[in-house]
Write an enzyme that holds these catalytic residues in place. Structure first.
Site, PDB file in Angstrom:
ATOM      1  N   GLY A  31      -0.298  -3.346   5.783  1.00 31.13           N
ATOM      2  CA  GLY A  31      -0.095  -4.656   6.391  1.00 31.13           C
ATOM      3  C   GLY A  31      -1.288  -5.558   6.151  1.00 31.13           C
ATOM      4  O   GLY A  31      -2.109  -5.293   5.271  1.00 31.13           O
ATOM      5  N   THR A  55       0.808  -1.220   0.000  1.00 30.51           N
ATOM      6  CA  THR A  55       0.000   0.000   0.000  1.00 30.51           C
ATOM      7  C   THR A  55       0.851   1.286   0.000  1.00 30.51           C
ATOM      8  O   THR A  55       2.008   1.237   0.367  1.00 30.51           O
ATOM      9  CB  THR A  55      -0.824  -0.067   1.296  1.00 30.51           C
ATOM     10  OG1 THR A  55      -1.638  -1.205   1.193  1.00 30.51           O
ATOM     11  CG2 THR A  55      -1.645   1.138   1.571  1.00 30.51           C
ATOM     12  N   ASP A 108      -8.231  -2.877   5.531  1.00 27.30           N
ATOM     13  CA  ASP A 108      -8.225  -1.799   6.523  1.00 27.30           C
ATOM     14  C   ASP A 108      -8.088  -0.415   5.891  1.00 27.30           C
ATOM     15  O   ASP A 108      -8.439   0.592   6.502  1.00 27.30           O
ATOM     16  CB  ASP A 108      -7.044  -1.984   7.487  1.00 27.30           C
ATOM     17  CG  ASP A 108      -5.709  -1.988   6.741  1.00 27.30           C
ATOM     18  OD1 ASP A 108      -5.617  -2.654   5.695  1.00 27.30           O
ATOM     19  OD2 ASP A 108      -4.771  -1.315   7.199  1.00 27.30           O
TER      20      ASP A 108
HETATM   21  N1  ASP Z   1      -3.513  -3.162   4.231  1.00 21.70           N
HETATM   22  C1  ASP Z   1      -3.859  -3.499   2.868  1.00 21.70           C
HETATM   23  C2  ASP Z   1      -5.049  -4.402   2.867  1.00 21.70           C
HETATM   24  O1  ASP Z   1      -5.155  -5.277   3.726  1.00 21.70           O
HETATM   25  C3  ASP Z   1      -2.772  -4.168   2.143  1.00 21.70           C
HETATM   26  C4  ASP Z   1      -1.424  -3.518   2.268  1.00 21.70           C
HETATM   27  O2  ASP Z   1      -1.172  -2.742   3.147  1.00 21.70           O
HETATM   28  O3  ASP Z   1      -0.584  -3.816   1.441  1.00 21.70           O
HETATM   29  O4  ASP Z   1      -5.857  -4.312   1.976  1.00 21.70           O
END
Ligand code: ASP
Length: 242
Positions: A159, A107, A138
């Protein structure tokens, strides 16, 4: 928007693919001066999901819009709509083929403090690679992936989203500062390096507090991150080498 437009990041162009081979993006933004917030989820055709999140915050009475409805709203607001093919990159497609069983993240997010003491945070993502069933992580959930409050801090998270939602990570950091008087560093270390580690939730956050202190803890192997201050200090890091 710059990071969304850059195909190297898992947000906007270059977002990871869902199990079915689509790009479905989530984003959110929050203004710490008045706790205004906006978010979009399951976006397939808005060029810059973070701008749609901002439009939800500034131009609607809602906080979170999703799917076709979010696109309709973005269109009404004059935001750029693109063909779903725009987000596709060969690199992510090959990656999906390789890891059809494994989930990945990557992200983008920003936190900012302005000279008036206003804090803001924004986060944008393609979500977890190989996700199914219109899964929402999230990133568009205020208090999980994004939070900002001028009284405490601005936080943007990356995450394993399911853990960040259940542990209300970004709000928990703000709440620890507000109710317990912890510093940003102590609060974010407690949440990311202790609570999330105990839970098994991998990831990290970037944060800035009302005084301009920066904290960027992560419990994963690395996290692409950087900061810059108005007096010329800056840093860019990947691994634990601050
Ligand atoms: N937090 C993001 C999600 O769970 C993914 C990421 O941070 O890469 O959609």
């Amino acid at each position: 928007r710059v990071m969304e437009d850059n195909p190297l990041f898992n947000a906007g162009k270059g977002a990871v693919f869902t199990h079915e081979g689509r790009n479905e993006m989530d984003a959110s933004i929050m203004d710490g001066s008045n706790l205004a917030a906006g978010a979009v989820a399951v976006i397939t055709d808005i060029k810059n999901p973070i701008s749609a999140a901002r439009a939800v915050m500034e131009k609607s009475h809602h906080v979170l819009l999703s799917g076709a409805g979010a696109s309709e709203f973005a269109r009404e607001q004059g935001l750029e709509i693109v063909s779903p093919d725009y987000f596709r990159t060969q690199r992510r497609w090959d990656s999906l083929q390789e890891v059809l069983k494994k989930e990945k993240h990557g992200t983008v997010g920003c936190c900012a403090l302005d000279k008036y003491g206003n804090l803001a945070a924004g986060t944008s993502t393609g979500g977890m690679e190989n996700k199914r069933y219109n899964r929402i992580g999230d990133t568009p959930v205020i208090g999980a992936g994004t939070y900002a409050n001028n009284a405490t801090c601005a936080v943007s998270a990356t995450g394993h989203g399911e853990y960040f939602i259940r542990w209300t990570v970004s709000h928990d950091i703000s709440a620890l500062m507000e109710y317990k008087g912890l510093t940003l560093k102590a609060a974010s270390d407690l949440v990311v390096m202790e609570k999330l580690v105990r839970a098994g939730g991998s990831g990290g956050v970037i944060g800035v507090d009302r005084k301009g202190n920066v904290a960027m803890p992560f419990n994963s192997t690395g996290m692409f991150r950087g900061f810059a201050t108005s007096d010329g200090k800056e840093g860019i890091y990947i691994y634990r080498n601050e």
